[in-house]
Design an enzyme around this catalytic site. Structure first.
Site, PDB file in Angstrom:
ATOM      1  N   LEU A  92       0.821  -1.211   0.000  1.00 17.12           N
ATOM      2  CA  LEU A  92       0.000   0.000   0.000  1.00 17.12           C
ATOM      3  C   LEU A  92       0.856   1.263   0.000  1.00 17.12           C
ATOM      4  O   LEU A  92       0.397   2.320  -0.438  1.00 17.12           O
ATOM      5  CB  LEU A  92      -0.954  -0.007   1.200  1.00 17.12           C
ATOM      6  N   GLU A 134       5.084  -7.273   6.791  1.00 15.79           N
ATOM      7  CA  GLU A 134       4.679  -6.270   7.790  1.00 15.79           C
ATOM      8  C   GLU A 134       5.731  -6.105   8.887  1.00 15.79           C
ATOM      9  O   GLU A 134       5.989  -4.992   9.347  1.00 15.79           O
ATOM     10  CB  GLU A 134       3.317  -6.621   8.400  1.00 15.79           C
ATOM     11  N   HIS A 137       8.331  -3.868   7.667  1.00 12.84           N
ATOM     12  CA  HIS A 137       7.913  -2.458   7.765  1.00 12.84           C
ATOM     13  C   HIS A 137       8.262  -1.894   9.145  1.00 12.84           C
ATOM     14  O   HIS A 137       8.737  -0.762   9.265  1.00 12.84           O
ATOM     15  CB  HIS A 137       6.404  -2.311   7.560  1.00 12.84           C
TER      16      HIS A 137
END
Length: 163
Positions: A92, A134, A137
């Site tokens: 995203l 994730e 991230h």
């Protein structure tokens, strides 16, 4: 609950390491709800707090098609990995792009849930890919640094079943 703005590649906050969460405050619970709402609205399968500009080790994942099984990860840590898979991955924070990335095929993670209770989760294939993505991230890493070959526009890959 509120939709948050998703930070995109080039925003320096995406390269920073997130801080450990010491307790699940009302503010942190609100962040979890906002992350879920923002992820679902953006049609994603995962979202880390850093992607909305908050440097806390909190991420959410839901790899189901109907949004029925959200996973909340607070202070996640990869315990072990096994095998490997190579496939196209998107993010995203890197809109409309995709690239081939090799990830573990199975991963075991320990974390705390939205009630700040410890748990372990094992994921294979897409869930394993999402967990690693994730957690990276939260460590200030983007998948584009692991892309094998070049980054594609998503439109270039639609209908491309050969790869």
């Amino acid at each position: 609950m509120a939709l948050r703005n998703i930070r995109t590649i080039g925003d320096e906050i995406l390269t920073k390491k997130c801080k450990m969460v010491k307790e699940m405050t009302d503010k942190n619970k609100e962040l979890v709800e906002d992350l879920l709402e923002t992820m679902y609205e953006a049609d994603g399968v995962g979202l880390a707090a850093s992607q909305v500009g908050i440097l806390k080790r909190i991420a959410v994942i839901d790899v189901t098609e109907d949004g029925s099984d959200p996973i909340v990860l607070v202070n996640p840590e990869i315990l072990e990995t096994e095998g490997e898979q190579t496939g196209y991955e998107g993010c995203l924070s890197v809109p409309n792009k995709s690239g081939k990335v090799t990830r573990p095929n199975r991963v075991r993670v320990k974390a705390w849930d939205k009630d700040f209770k410890p748990f372990k989760i094992e994921g294979e294939e897409l869930l394993a890919r999402a967990l690693v993505h994730e957690i990276e991230h939260l460590d200030g890493q983007l998948y584009v640094d692991k892309v094998e070959g070049r980054l594609y526009d998503v439109e270039e890959l639609q209908g491309d079943d050969d790869e």
